[in-house]
Design an enzyme around this catalytic site. Structure first.
Site, short mmCIF file in Angstrom:
data_model
loop_
_atom_site.label_atom_id
_atom_site.label_comp_id
_atom_site.label_asym_id
_atom_site.label_seq_id
_atom_site.Cartn_x
_atom_site.Cartn_y
_atom_site.Cartn_z
N HIS A 99 43.77 39.18 49.54
CA HIS A 99 43.31 38.72 48.22
C HIS A 99 44.44 38.82 47.20
O HIS A 99 45.44 39.50 47.42
CB HIS A 99 42.14 39.58 47.73
CG HIS A 99 40.83 39.27 48.40
ND1 HIS A 99 40.47 39.84 49.59
CD2 HIS A 99 39.82 38.43 48.06
CE1 HIS A 99 39.28 39.37 49.95
NE2 HIS A 99 38.87 38.51 49.04
N LYS B 96 42.84 42.22 42.60
CA LYS B 96 41.60 42.76 43.19
C LYS B 96 41.66 44.29 43.23
O LYS B 96 42.67 44.87 43.62
CB LYS B 96 41.39 42.19 44.60
CG LYS B 96 40.06 42.62 45.19
CD LYS B 96 39.63 41.75 46.35
CE LYS B 96 38.35 42.24 46.99
NZ LYS B 96 37.19 42.23 46.08
N1 NDP Z 1 30.29 38.00 46.32
C1 NDP Z 1 31.18 37.02 46.13
O1 NDP Z 1 31.03 35.88 46.64
C2 NDP Z 1 32.37 37.28 45.26
C3 NDP Z 1 32.50 38.51 44.67
N2 NDP Z 1 33.50 38.76 43.80
C4 NDP Z 1 33.46 40.05 43.14
O2 NDP Z 1 33.06 39.86 41.79
C5 NDP Z 1 33.61 40.90 40.98
C6 NDP Z 1 34.36 40.28 39.80
O3 NDP Z 1 35.49 39.57 40.27
P1 NDP Z 1 36.46 38.81 39.25
O4 NDP Z 1 35.70 37.78 38.49
O5 NDP Z 1 37.63 38.40 40.06
O6 NDP Z 1 36.87 40.02 38.28
P2 NDP Z 1 37.26 39.98 36.75
O7 NDP Z 1 37.82 41.32 36.42
O8 NDP Z 1 38.07 38.75 36.47
O9 NDP Z 1 35.84 39.79 36.00
C7 NDP Z 1 34.92 40.81 35.73
C8 NDP Z 1 34.43 40.59 34.32
O10 NDP Z 1 33.36 41.49 34.04
C9 NDP Z 1 33.60 42.04 32.75
N3 NDP Z 1 32.88 43.29 32.56
C10 NDP Z 1 33.22 44.53 32.97
N4 NDP Z 1 32.29 45.43 32.56
C11 NDP Z 1 31.36 44.73 31.87
C12 NDP Z 1 30.17 45.09 31.18
N5 NDP Z 1 29.73 46.36 31.13
N6 NDP Z 1 29.47 44.13 30.56
C13 NDP Z 1 29.86 42.84 30.61
N7 NDP Z 1 30.99 42.43 31.24
C14 NDP Z 1 31.73 43.37 31.87
C15 NDP Z 1 35.11 42.20 32.70
O11 NDP Z 1 35.56 42.39 31.38
P3 NDP Z 1 37.00 43.12 31.13
O12 NDP Z 1 37.99 42.45 32.01
O13 NDP Z 1 37.23 42.88 29.69
O14 NDP Z 1 36.77 44.56 31.49
C16 NDP Z 1 35.54 40.87 33.29
O15 NDP Z 1 35.55 39.84 32.32
C17 NDP Z 1 34.48 41.74 41.92
O16 NDP Z 1 33.72 42.84 42.38
C18 NDP Z 1 34.77 40.79 43.08
O17 NDP Z 1 35.08 41.43 44.27
C19 NDP Z 1 34.43 37.81 43.48
C20 NDP Z 1 34.37 36.58 44.06
C21 NDP Z 1 33.33 36.21 45.00
O1 LIG Z 2 37.63 39.86 44.35
C1 LIG Z 2 37.66 38.70 44.82
O2 LIG Z 2 38.40 37.82 44.36
C2 LIG Z 2 36.75 38.38 45.92
N1 LIG Z 2 35.87 39.27 46.26
C3 LIG Z 2 34.88 39.17 47.27
C4 LIG Z 2 35.14 40.21 48.33
O3 LIG Z 2 35.38 41.39 47.97
O4 LIG Z 2 35.04 39.90 49.51
C5 LIG Z 2 34.70 37.77 47.79
C6 LIG Z 2 35.92 36.93 47.81
O5 LIG Z 2 36.64 37.18 48.97
C7 LIG Z 2 36.77 37.05 46.56
#
Ligand code: NDP
Ligand SMILES: O=C(O)C1=N[C@H](C(=O)O)C[C@H](O)C1
Length: 265
Positions: A154, A158
């Site tokens: 990744h 991450k």
């Molecule tokens: N299941 C799936 O298919 C996938 C899962 N994921 C997962 O999703 C999660 C997020 O990934 P990603 O978008 O890359 O991460 P990011 O850090 O880009 O996004 C997370 C967001 O959540 C915000 N946030 C944190 N705490 C709070 C809160 N208490 N209230 C509101 N907003 C909050 C952060 O704000 P700030 O940065 O200002 O703290 C940030 O904007 C990870 O756990 C990732 O592994 C990702 C892709 C696919």
């Molecule tokens: O953090 C990410 O970007 C992603 N998180 C998920 C994971 O932990 O598997 C899904 C995807 O691979 C992207």
């Protein structure tokens, strides 16, 4: 369906806003960010690179959840367990993509699922969930002398490892083989580790650049190897999967579901 995106300014948050705006039958009814976020007050559409949607980003989830039918949550474990409680109080759908959840966090989600309809998956894409089904079948078909190793890569931002997807694939392999993943999981190897213990399922983690998400599961036997893999090229696959999960969960009873329920796998 009226949907809220929490973590609206995140990599996935912005993608989710776009997916909701583009999905027939869905409207974005709210966008939440954490207190102090520079995104507060901005229009969610503008934030996601679209035309304004008339939905300002706020840090006050209570009135937003009260007016919604579902929430899409790809944030952090602490935020997700908090939002699960609110989704339960509001009796709405909670789609959880957040990874890195502990057993205690999962317990809180299970409690919230008495009132909310929760769909959680480490990967919301169709491709990975089909891959997991294949992994389960291959693990069941091969004899246990085949060593199972899972490799994931990744982007450099991450924060959790192994990825939620790697763990999902590990669970599928363990299920196919009829073993419990915690008993055979090996996530770190360093120094003089000794020979591989028969039956272990190994995980290796790579981080770098802007990789959206690469996963492979190798079954290594004596003189032959099978590798099944998935390469995510665009976060839209996760966002569209999350919207599909919300629409699927809307008419369901409260409970704790995953993407295999949504996709009928
Ligand atoms: N299941 C799936 O298919 C996938 C899962 N994921 C997962 O999703 C999660 C997020 O990934 P990603 O978008 O890359 O991460 P990011 O850090 O880009 O996004 C997370 C967001 O959540 C915000 N946030 C944190 N705490 C709070 C809160 N208490 N209230 C509101 N907003 C909050 C952060 O704000 P700030 O940065 O200002 O703290 C940030 O904007 C990870 O756990 C990732 O592994 C990702 C892709 C696919
Ligand atoms: O953090 C990410 O970007 C992603 N998180 C998920 C994971 O932990 O598997 C899904 C995807 O691979 C992207």
């Amino acid at each position: 369906m009226r949907l809220v995106v929490v973590g609206a300014d995140g990599r996935m948050g912005r993608m989710l806003i776009r997916a909701v705006a583009e999905s027939e039958g869905c409207t974005l009814s709210g966008a939440i960010e954490r207190e102090g976020s520079p995104a507060l007050g901005q229009d969610a559409g503008t934030l996601a690179g679209l035309q304004p949607l008339g939905v300002p980003v706020t840090d006050d989830p209570l009135p937003v959840f009260a007016a919604a039918e579902g929430v899409l949550d790809f944030t952090t474990p602490a935020a997700t367990t908090f939002f699960a409680e609110l989704a339960a109080q509001a009796r709405i759908v909670h789609v959880v993509g957040t990874t890195g959840l502990s057993e205690a966090d999962l317990g809180k989600l299970a409690a919230a699922a008495h009132h909310a309809r929760i769909v959680r998956s480490g990967n919301m894409s169709l491709g990975v969930n089909v891959l997991a089904d294949l992994v389960r079948k291959v693990a069941a078909a091969l004899d246990p002398s085949f060593d199972i190793e899972i490799v994931e890569m990744h982007h450099r931002m991450k924060v959790d490892a192994p990825s939620g997807t790697a763990l999902l694939l590990g669970e599928a392999a363990a299920e196919g083989r009829g073993v419990s993943l915690p008993e055979v999981r090996v996530s770190t190897r360093d120094g003089h580790t000794g020979a591989r213990r028969p039956g272990d399922i190994g995980f290796a983690t790579l981080r770098g650049g802007t990789v959206v998400g690469d996963h492979s599961v190798t079954f290594a036997g004596a003189g032959e190897r099978i590798t099944l893999s998935h390469h995510a090229e665009d976060r839209g696959i996760f966002a569209r999967g999350a919207v599909r999960a919300a629409q699927w969960a809307f008419p369901q009873a409260p409970g704790f579901y995953d993407m295999t329920d949504v996709l009928g796998l």
